[in-house]
Design a protein around this motif. Structure first.
Motif, PDB file in Angstrom:
ATOM      1  N   GLY A  20       0.814  -1.210   0.000  1.00 41.72           N
ATOM      2  CA  GLY A  20       0.000   0.000   0.000  1.00 41.72           C
ATOM      3  C   GLY A  20       0.850   1.262   0.000  1.00 41.72           C
ATOM      4  O   GLY A  20       0.537   2.233  -0.698  1.00 41.72           O
ATOM      5  N   GLY A  21       1.933   1.258   0.761  1.00 43.50           N
ATOM      6  CA  GLY A  21       2.827   2.419   0.787  1.00 43.50           C
ATOM      7  C   GLY A  21       3.502   2.653  -0.550  1.00 43.50           C
ATOM      8  O   GLY A  21       3.616   3.794  -1.008  1.00 43.50           O
ATOM      9  N   LEU A  22       3.944   1.587  -1.178  1.00 39.46           N
ATOM     10  CA  LEU A  22       4.568   1.734  -2.502  1.00 39.46           C
ATOM     11  C   LEU A  22       3.559   2.234  -3.534  1.00 39.46           C
ATOM     12  O   LEU A  22       3.889   3.085  -4.368  1.00 39.46           O
ATOM     13  N   LEU A  23       2.338   1.729  -3.465  1.00 36.43           N
ATOM     14  CA  LEU A  23       1.296   2.219  -4.374  1.00 36.43           C
ATOM     15  C   LEU A  23       0.956   3.677  -4.077  1.00 36.43           C
ATOM     16  O   LEU A  23       0.675   4.452  -4.994  1.00 36.43           O
ATOM     17  N   GLY A  24       0.998   4.053  -2.807  1.00 35.80           N
ATOM     18  CA  GLY A  24       0.765   5.449  -2.445  1.00 35.80           C
ATOM     19  C   GLY A  24       1.832   6.372  -3.009  1.00 35.80           C
ATOM     20  O   GLY A  24       1.535   7.468  -3.499  1.00 35.80           O
TER      21      GLY A  24
END
Length: 130
Positions: free
Chosen positions: A19-23
Motif C-alpha cells: 500500500g505504501g509503494l502504491l501510495g
C-alpha cells in the motif's frame, strides 16, 4: 494464539508495504499535477519550497520530496508554538488554497506515512515475538 498474531502481523506488514509503494506511485504520477499547482501557490520566491523545486527537480525522487514538503507545510503550520515560523520559512499562502487542492497534497502522502507506520509496528511486533 501467538502464532495467529504473528501471521496476521506478517500479512499486515506485507499489505502495508504494498500500500505504501502504491501510495508513492500514485503521488508521483497522478496526484503530482495538482500538487504542483498547490506548490506554485505557496512557494514564495527564495523560500524553502521554491529552493526544493530547483534543487530536486522533476524526477520521481524529486516529486516525492516536493510532495512531502507541501504536506509538511500544511501539517506543520498548525503546530501551536513553532508552526507559524516553520510555515514562514517554507513558503506563504497569500490566499486560501482550495480544499480540494489541499486534499490532493495531503491524502496520498498521509496514506503512505500511515502505511509506513503500520509496516514498522508489524516489524517491531515480529521482532519482539520471535
Amino acid at each position: 494464539m501467538i502464532e495467529a498474531l504473528t501471521v496476521i502481523s506478517a500479512f499486515l506488514g506485507i499489505a502495508s508495504m504494498i500500500g505504501g509503494l502504491l501510495g508513492i506511485l500514485f503521488t508521483v504520477t497522478v496526484a503530482f499535477s495538482r500538487i504542483r499547482v498547490v506548490e506554485a501557490k505557496i512557494a514564495a520566491p527564495g523560500a524553502y519550497l521554491d529552493m526544493t523545486k530547483i534543487l530536486w527537480g522533476d524526477g520521481p525522487w524529486g516529486r516525492w520530496i516536493r510532495a512531502m514538503n507541501v504536506w509538511a507545510f500544511f501539517t506543520y503550520r498548525n503546530l501551536p508554538v513553532i508552526g507559524s515560523k516553520v510555515a514562514l520559512r517554507m513558503g506563504t499562502e497569500d490566499k486560501a488554497t482550495p480544499r480540494n487542492l489541499k486534499l490532493w497534497a495531503l491524502i496520498p502522502v498521509s496514506f503512505t506515512f500511515v502505511c509506513a507506520m503500520i509496516f514498522a509496528l508489524s516489524a517491531i511486533f515480529l521482532v519482539i515475538v520471535e
